[in-house]
Design a protein around this motif. Structure first.
Motif, PDB file in Angstrom:
ATOM      1  N   GLY A  67    -113.060 -19.610  67.437  1.00 58.65           N
ATOM      2  CA  GLY A  67    -112.039 -20.194  66.563  1.00 58.65           C
ATOM      3  C   GLY A  67    -112.255 -19.852  65.110  1.00 58.65           C
ATOM      4  N   LYS A  68    -113.222 -18.988  64.849  1.00 60.12           N
ATOM      5  CA  LYS A  68    -113.553 -18.634  63.472  1.00 60.12           C
ATOM      6  C   LYS A  68    -113.672 -17.126  63.357  1.00 60.12           C
ATOM      7  N   SER A  69    -112.854 -16.524  62.480  1.00 58.20           N
ATOM      8  CA  SER A  69    -112.956 -15.088  62.250  1.00 58.20           C
ATOM      9  C   SER A  69    -114.113 -14.817  61.292  1.00 58.20           C
ATOM     10  N   ARG A  70    -114.669 -13.625  61.368  1.00 59.30           N
ATOM     11  CA  ARG A  70    -115.820 -13.278  60.542  1.00 59.30           C
ATOM     12  C   ARG A  70    -115.521 -12.017  59.746  1.00 59.30           C
ATOM     13  N   ARG A  71    -115.992 -11.994  58.502  1.00 62.07           N
ATOM     14  CA  ARG A  71    -115.785 -10.844  57.613  1.00 62.07           C
ATOM     15  C   ARG A  71    -116.875  -9.812  57.889  1.00 62.07           C
ATOM     16  N   VAL A  72    -116.446  -8.587  58.203  1.00 60.51           N
ATOM     17  CA  VAL A  72    -117.385  -7.548  58.600  1.00 60.51           C
ATOM     18  C   VAL A  72    -117.448  -6.443  57.544  1.00 60.51           C
ATOM     19  N   ALA A  73    -118.664  -6.155  57.086  1.00 61.34           N
ATOM     20  CA  ALA A  73    -118.916  -5.020  56.197  1.00 61.34           C
ATOM     21  C   ALA A  73    -119.474  -3.885  57.046  1.00 61.34           C
ATOM     22  N   ASP A 108    -119.872 -10.708  50.031  1.00 63.37           N
ATOM     23  CA  ASP A 108    -118.693 -11.378  50.585  1.00 63.37           C
ATOM     24  C   ASP A 108    -118.389 -10.915  52.006  1.00 63.37           C
ATOM     25  N   PHE A 109    -119.373 -11.065  52.895  1.00 65.11           N
ATOM     26  CA  PHE A 109    -119.183 -10.716  54.291  1.00 65.11           C
ATOM     27  C   PHE A 109    -120.148 -11.541  55.142  1.00 65.11           C
ATOM     28  N   ASP A 110    -119.805 -11.666  56.427  1.00 70.94           N
ATOM     29  CA  ASP A 110    -120.605 -12.481  57.350  1.00 70.94           C
ATOM     30  C   ASP A 110    -121.460 -11.644  58.287  1.00 70.94           C
ATOM     31  N   VAL A 111    -121.065 -10.396  58.490  1.00 66.32           N
ATOM     32  CA  VAL A 111    -121.773  -9.492  59.403  1.00 66.32           C
ATOM     33  C   VAL A 111    -121.791  -8.103  58.782  1.00 66.32           C
ATOM     34  N   THR A 142    -125.332  -4.422  66.099  1.00 62.48           N
ATOM     35  CA  THR A 142    -124.729  -4.111  64.802  1.00 62.48           C
ATOM     36  C   THR A 142    -125.095  -2.719  64.289  1.00 62.48           C
ATOM     37  N   VAL A 143    -125.878  -1.975  65.054  1.00 59.82           N
ATOM     38  CA  VAL A 143    -126.073  -0.544  64.819  1.00 59.82           C
ATOM     39  C   VAL A 143    -125.488   0.145  66.035  1.00 59.82           C
ATOM     40  N   THR A 144    -124.391   0.860  65.855  1.00 63.84           N
ATOM     41  CA  THR A 144    -123.641   1.360  67.010  1.00 63.84           C
ATOM     42  C   THR A 144    -122.777   2.557  66.636  1.00 63.84           C
TER      43      THR A 144
END
Length: 229
Positions: A67-73, A108-111, A142-144
């Motif tokens: 239910g929560k979107s995440r900001r991805v860098a 300003d990112f979560d991931v 997160t390394v892909t």
């Protein structure tokens, strides 16, 4: 302790281990905050995170999301950078992004996600990203090479879990507005994932204690031995 929290705690038996469904139903029914609170799971595992072979870390796409979107860098170049932008990354770059983080304090990112060829750039940010739990790592997915798919999944609420120094996994389970069945399904998906990730070196009981709570609400003790209901 506020009056509302005291009222909520009075409805919970602090000595009882609740079945997961009953615990979630109880918390869902409490008169809480005016916003849509998140459900949180805190699972204390019988392991020593100081030992590398007992470090539990990974990712899971909960069946009903969080239910929560995440900001991805994203650290990527060329075609992978275009994939990241199309998938909804909030910022994409290479050395320029590293410089913003290092020199300007941009956070300003979560991931943070990186393609393997960018790890020479990302590696220099270890002292900045590491303490915040944002350092890209193959074990957390997160390394892909699959940048676009990974960005989409994290943006939709893919959960990254990592045992803390006390041996506890903290994870979102969803929102209070979720249907009870969806919350229960998410709980057991997380539990099953942690069971799958159990280190072979761990002997005896694996789940020492499980607690569920909402953002502003009290905690409820859950029986960690209850299987899928």
């Amino acid at each position: 302790m506020g009056k509302k929290l005291l009222e909520q705690k009075s409805q919970i038996d602090a000595e009882r281990l609740y079945p997961p469904r009953e615990a979630l139903e109880l918390l869902k029914g409490l008169d809480g905050a005016k916003f849509d609170e998140s459900f949180e799971a805190h699972m204390n595992l019988n392991l020593d995170p100081r030992r590398a072979e007992q470090m539990v870390r990974g990712t899971i796409m909960l069946p009903n999301g969080t239910g929560k979107s995440r900001r991805v860098a994203v650290f990527a170049a060329g075609e992978q950078a275009r994939e990241a932008e199309e998938a909804g990354a909030v910022v994409v770059g290479t050395d320029d992004l590293a410089a913003r983080i290092r020199d300007e304090g941009y956070m300003d990112f979560d991931v943070a996600v990186a393609s393997p060829d960018q790890m020479s750039v990302v590696g220099k940010l270890g002292q900045v990203l590491g303490p915040r739990g944002l350092m890209p790592n193959p074990k957390s997915g997160t390394v892909t090479q699959e940048i676009g798919r990974t960005v989409e999944e994290f943006s939709r609420g893919k959960v990254e879990y990592r045992v803390d120094r006390y041996g506890i996994i903290h994870s979102l389970l969803g929102k209070k507005s979720f249907e009870l069945d969806d919350l229960v399904e998410n709980y057991f998906a997380l539990r099953d994932e942690l069971q799958r990730a159990r280190p072979s070196a761990v002997k005896g009981r694996y789940f020492k204690a499980v607690n569920l709570s909402t953002t502003m609400g009290p905690s409820v003790k859950v029986d960690p031995n209850v299987e899928k209901e």
